[in-house]
Scaffold this active site. Structure first.
Site, PDB file in Angstrom:
ATOM      1  N   ASP A 177       0.910  -1.253  -0.048  1.00 27.01           N
ATOM      2  CA  ASP A 177      -0.047   0.045  -0.088  1.00 27.01           C
ATOM      3  C   ASP A 177       0.835   1.202   0.015  1.00 27.01           C
ATOM      4  O   ASP A 177       2.230   1.035   0.204  1.00 27.01           O
ATOM      5  CB  ASP A 177      -1.025   0.075   1.143  1.00 27.01           C
ATOM      6  CG  ASP A 177      -0.120  -0.183   2.468  1.00 27.01           C
ATOM      7  OD1 ASP A 177       1.070  -0.162   2.456  1.00 27.01           O
ATOM      8  OD2 ASP A 177      -0.879  -0.506   3.727  1.00 27.01           O
ATOM      9  N   HIS A 207      -7.823  -2.852   9.815  1.00 30.97           N
ATOM     10  CA  HIS A 207      -7.519  -2.784   8.369  1.00 30.97           C
ATOM     11  C   HIS A 207      -6.271  -3.661   8.162  1.00 30.97           C
ATOM     12  O   HIS A 207      -5.581  -3.926   8.785  1.00 30.97           O
ATOM     13  CB  HIS A 207      -7.385  -1.299   7.980  1.00 30.97           C
ATOM     14  CG  HIS A 207      -6.227  -0.664   8.658  1.00 30.97           C
ATOM     15  ND1 HIS A 207      -6.053   0.706   8.568  1.00 30.97           N
ATOM     16  CD2 HIS A 207      -4.957  -1.114   8.547  1.00 30.97           C
ATOM     17  CE1 HIS A 207      -4.901   1.112   8.669  1.00 30.97           C
ATOM     18  NE2 HIS A 207      -4.129   0.064   8.861  1.00 30.97           N
ATOM     19  N   GLU A 216      -9.892  -1.133   4.619  1.00 28.35           N
ATOM     20  CA  GLU A 216     -10.471  -0.559   5.882  1.00 28.35           C
ATOM     21  C   GLU A 216     -11.996  -1.391   6.191  1.00 28.35           C
ATOM     22  O   GLU A 216     -12.271  -2.148   5.288  1.00 28.35           O
ATOM     23  CB  GLU A 216     -10.810   0.974   5.570  1.00 28.35           C
ATOM     24  CG  GLU A 216      -9.482   1.862   5.190  1.00 28.35           C
ATOM     25  CD  GLU A 216      -8.770   2.147   6.632  1.00 28.35           C
ATOM     26  OE1 GLU A 216      -9.006   1.506   7.601  1.00 28.35           O
ATOM     27  OE2 GLU A 216      -7.968   3.241   6.337  1.00 28.35           O
TER      28      GLU A 216
END
Length: 248
Positions: free
Chosen positions: A67, A138, A143
């Site tokens: 990410d 998460h 999320e």
């Protein structure tokens, strides 16, 4: 699910590192995805030590970003890429052609998603994905309320994530979105390692292991994965100690 409870953070980090080392021994050109937060830093240290001792080589491995904060690039302090560069890629002399990482500063975030999905398609599936867990459960930037059938995508960050994000930066940053591998990437990975340490993670570890499997707590969904291993230190394991260590 396999639960590994260590006495302390360093032992937890070493246990996770040994799992990665054994994977690379079996498959020298493994595709790895490793979270860029603070939790895996100890694991990085053990992997670097193992490389220096010639116990493992990452020279043929590929690495895909988990990410990145939208608005931050690899040169920005606190970005996921900068953390991995400083603590993993550079000490191990990982070449740029081995890495596919999201550019959070890109003006074409959908293009970043497509390039990353293609990289996983060409080199994958992911052999080992190493995850931390947020206080809200998460995974990456998947999320609460995340969808299970997504690959790379851009996410509006949860309030908890935005609040906790300040620990990564020396100055206030207005970060509202992230770009991340999706739950489908995670669930299609061969091995999923989830790392958690410290008192603050005890509640979410309990929810992950013993709570309802729900997208309100994304980490709980990992229990559906055939090869999910949880690595926790004694403090993070406070509420699951009676759950048999090493349980499958």
């Amino acid at each position: 699910m396999k639960i590994n409870i260590a006495d302390h953070y360093e032992e937890m980090s070493k246990m996770a590192a040994e799992h990665i080392i054994q994977t690379v021994h079996r498959k020298p050109n493994a595709l790895l995805s490793i979270a860029g937060g603070s939790t895996p830093l100890g694991t990085f240290r053990y992997l670097i030590e193992a490389s220096k001792d010639n116990r493992v080589s990452f020279s043929a491995c590929k690495f895909v970003s988990l990410d990145e904060w939208v608005g931050l690039g690899g040169g920005d302090e606190g970005s996921c890429r900068s953390t991995l560069d400083q603590h993993f890629f550079e000490p191990l002399n990982i070449r740029e052609e081995q890495i596919r990482f999201y550019d959070g500063r890109s003006t074409d975030l959908n293009g970043e998603c497509e390039k990353t999905d293609l990289f996983v398609e060409e080199h994958g599936p992911i052999d080992v994905i190493v995850l931390g867990v947020g206080l809200n459960g998460h995974l990456g930037f998947n999320e609460p309320g995340c969808e299970m059938d997504t690959y790379s995508h851009v996410v509006e960050l949860d309030d908890v994530t935005r609040t906790v994000s300040v620990k990564y930066f020396n100055e206030q940053k207005n970060l509202n979105h992230g770009i991340t591998l999706g739950m489908k990437h995670i669930m299609e990975s061969k091995d999923v390692l989830l790392l958690a340490d410290g008192d603050k993670k005890a509640e979410i570890v309990k929810a992950t292991v013993l709570g309802e499997m729900t997208d309100d707590v994304p980490s709980s969904l990992l229990r559906r994965h055939a090869r999910f291993e949880l690595f926790v230190d004694d403090k993070a394991a406070a509420f699951i100690r009676n759950h048999a260590q090493g349980e499958e």
